[in-house]
Design a protein around this motif. Sequence first.
Motif, PDB file in Angstrom:
ATOM      1  N   LEU A 184       0.850  -1.186   0.000  1.00  0.00           N
ATOM      2  CA  LEU A 184       0.000   0.000   0.000  1.00  0.00           C
ATOM      3  C   LEU A 184       0.886   1.235   0.000  1.00  0.00           C
ATOM      4  O   LEU A 184       1.860   1.314   0.762  1.00  0.00           O
ATOM      5  N   ARG A 185       0.548   2.208  -0.828  1.00  0.00           N
ATOM      6  CA  ARG A 185       1.361   3.423  -0.943  1.00  0.00           C
ATOM      7  C   ARG A 185       0.483   4.629  -0.636  1.00  0.00           C
ATOM      8  O   ARG A 185      -0.557   4.828  -1.269  1.00  0.00           O
ATOM      9  N   MET A 186       0.912   5.414   0.352  1.00  0.00           N
ATOM     10  CA  MET A 186       0.166   6.595   0.776  1.00  0.00           C
ATOM     11  C   MET A 186       1.077   7.812   0.703  1.00  0.00           C
ATOM     12  O   MET A 186       2.303   7.684   0.717  1.00  0.00           O
ATOM     13  N   ARG A 187       0.465   9.001   0.655  1.00  0.00           N
ATOM     14  CA  ARG A 187       1.239  10.222   0.488  1.00  0.00           C
ATOM     15  C   ARG A 187       0.997  11.179   1.645  1.00  0.00           C
ATOM     16  O   ARG A 187      -0.144  11.383   2.065  1.00  0.00           O
ATOM     17  N   PRO A 214       6.811  11.393   8.125  1.00  0.00           N
ATOM     18  CA  PRO A 214       7.857  11.321   7.107  1.00  0.00           C
ATOM     19  C   PRO A 214       7.740  10.113   6.183  1.00  0.00           C
ATOM     20  O   PRO A 214       7.115   9.100   6.515  1.00  0.00           O
ATOM     21  N   ALA A 215       8.371  10.250   5.028  1.00  0.00           N
ATOM     22  CA  ALA A 215       8.481   9.124   4.102  1.00  0.00           C
ATOM     23  C   ALA A 215       9.166   7.961   4.794  1.00  0.00           C
ATOM     24  O   ALA A 215      10.095   8.144   5.588  1.00  0.00           O
ATOM     25  N   GLY A 216       8.699   6.755   4.506  1.00  0.00           N
ATOM     26  CA  GLY A 216       9.316   5.598   5.144  1.00  0.00           C
ATOM     27  C   GLY A 216       8.641   4.305   4.783  1.00  0.00           C
ATOM     28  O   GLY A 216       7.644   4.265   4.042  1.00  0.00           O
ATOM     29  N   THR A 217       9.186   3.217   5.321  1.00  0.00           N
ATOM     30  CA  THR A 217       8.686   1.867   5.119  1.00  0.00           C
ATOM     31  C   THR A 217       7.976   1.419   6.392  1.00  0.00           C
ATOM     32  O   THR A 217       8.604   1.259   7.435  1.00  0.00           O
ATOM     33  N   LEU A 266       3.359  -4.727   3.319  1.00  0.00           N
ATOM     34  CA  LEU A 266       4.112  -3.484   3.415  1.00  0.00           C
ATOM     35  C   LEU A 266       3.216  -2.279   3.168  1.00  0.00           C
ATOM     36  O   LEU A 266       2.253  -2.343   2.404  1.00  0.00           O
ATOM     37  N   LEU A 267       3.593  -1.159   3.787  1.00  0.00           N
ATOM     38  CA  LEU A 267       2.904   0.113   3.610  1.00  0.00           C
ATOM     39  C   LEU A 267       3.980   1.191   3.490  1.00  0.00           C
ATOM     40  O   LEU A 267       4.794   1.367   4.398  1.00  0.00           O
TER      41      LEU A 267
END
Length: 461
Positions: A40-43, A96-99, A121-122
Amino acid sequence: MDIGEEAGNRIDAIAGRKAFLDGAETQVLGWSQDYLGPTLRMRRGRGARITVGNRLEQGITAHWHGLHVPGWQDGGPHSVIAPGRELEQTLEIDQPAGTYWYHSHVHGRTGEQVYHGLAGLLLIDDSEAADAGLPSDYGVDDIPMIVQDRSFSRRGELRYDDDGMALMQGFRGDRVLVNGAPTPVAGVPAGMVRLRLLNGSNSRVYRFRFADGRAFHHVAGDAGLLPAPLRRTEIQLAPAERAEIVVDFANGHPARLVSADVPMPMMGGGMMGRGGMMGGMMSGNSEASDGSDVFEVARFEVDPGRAARVATLPATLAGAPRPDFGEPLRRRSFRLDMMMGMGMMGAMFGGKPDLGINGKSYEMDRIDQQLRLGETEIWEISADMMAHPFHVHGTSFQVMSRNGRAVDHAETGLKDVVWVDGTAEILIRFDQPARPDAPYMYHCHILEHEDAGMMGQFTVS
């Protein structure tokens, strides 16, 4: 799956069958696929609207591990989604951006459900980190790696045990999987490649390195980028910890990522692991010629058809969080207890001891701590018998010290899991609320320990 504010983003907990070894199928769980879940990818700065459905015959939750969301969106044990039901949420992403990752978190069944596949993963993207100078072509030079140990019967069926000694040390398998595949081979470009490592195991600790001794750069931890790349030759990850590393494959040579079999330190000098009282070597993957406990995790082969976009790393990383917690207002202490209830002797004879924190085993109707919104605290965590990975929901924290020795933020970055082998101090603050009917959790992330009661809960108001 790129999750935005529009409707239609959905994952479902489902049952299925998968062949891990030699075509032999076994029953598994997954999120909208046979095992594990989609990335999953979030902004940052956008709402993430997602529906979680349950097509199983047992309750599940969707815990957004590492996300800074209110307690009623966190997906802890109070947020069970019953069979045949669904939950729609809009998560406001501001971190923040991250895993990060997501997994089921039903009390008493977390270990079993995650073991059988309810995890994924997200990733969070942040415009401030867009120019960090890191490999970012996902699946080409930016590769996800969910590392898990699993155990199989002779027929290739998954085996899981949460009784007796498996409970005391946490369940440990004898084969390692990456993204659900045993010892996979990944094609990579001849250049810099980013590996997003998640220790998704129930209890095993990994000490990753490359078999040819090549160095790599550590660029991110649990909760965001480090201030600058750190050159390393090995890195240790406890359950639920994450690390992003950048490896240079420009010489065109294949490489093997391996791990040492890390024993679990115990008070009094004993060990839980090979050579100690509980065993647990990776027999299915052991490959060291010198007799040491080293096993293969994955192989990498340079693919001329893949383009490397990054040739060198920057001296500093744009978008790395710069924590400013302010002065702490109070101190709290948390003791991770192994010797409650029947204790170890009871476990050796098949019993189920109550584990706990500060002398109390987890109860869903008891609030253990009450915190104030926006106030900084120091938490001191101690382990009475063996080492534990300690996770806190709803925020990220800074590790201040381990066993009285100061820890440099530049070496760890922000965290949501801290390895406690003796004592550790963390600096922590909560900027999201949590009510008594949907509190946050703190717990050992050895999942069998969590299920057996090494967990507490707290409100933030």
